[in-house]
Design an enzyme around this catalytic site. Structure first.
Site: not given
Ligand SMILES: [Zn+2]
Length: 162
Positions: A46, A51, A91-92, A133-134, A137
């Site tokens: 995701g 991001q 998380c990326l 989570h997404e 953000h």
């Molecule tokens: Zn994340």
């Protein structure tokens, strides 16, 4: 298509609130393509638009399941279960780390798809985690804000109590 640079943990943009997308034009479609490419390149499931450095309420998800590629524009959680679950998240934007987070067991998300149609999707278990989570953000929230400071034994016990 183009790879975009992923913004990392201390980048202040990750703490900002993203803005609603008003019109789904070619530029938005290009951003979505780039988000998928960047997510796959980094082996993510995701990715939120912030991001890759743009404050737009867009999330892409691909958990390699029957839903395939999902594009969620202006997503909102419209329903969530009282029942909770604890899972490991990463998380990326925070490479090499992970932590336990408590989320609702099931959530329903309403969003606009890439064709401009309003959709609803109900997800449970790990996919519900991913949605939460997404979507966090988009409001400048990182999973690390919610990490539980518990031992593995305690987490095991909590999940078994339910
Ligand atoms: Zn994340």
């Amino acid at each position: 298509m183009a790879l975009r640079q992923i913004r990392l943990k201390n980048d202040p943009i990750l703490r900002k609130k993203s803005r609603e997308v008003e019109k789904i034009d070619d530029r938005i479609k290009q951003i979505v393509e780039d988000m998928f490419e960047t997510m796959y390149e980094n082996k993510g499931i995701g990715l939120a638009c912030v991001q890759v450095g743009m404050l737009k309420r867009i999330v892409v998800i691909d958990m390699q399941d029957e839903d395939g590629q999902m594009v969620l524009i202006n997503p909102k959680i419209i329903q969530k279960s009282d029942e909770k679950q604890i899972n490991v998240e990463g998380c990326l934007s925070i490479p090499g780390e992970n932590g336990y987070v408590e989320r609702p067991k099931t959530v329903t998300v309403e969003y606009t798809d890439l064709n401009g149609n309003i959709q609803q999707k109900t997800a449970s278990d790990y996919k519900a985690h991913c949605f939460c989570h997404e979507l966090d953000h988009l409001d400048g929230v990182l999973y690390t804000d919610k990490v539980l400071n518990l031992s593995e034994e305690e987490i095991e016990r909590l999940n078994n109590e339910k």
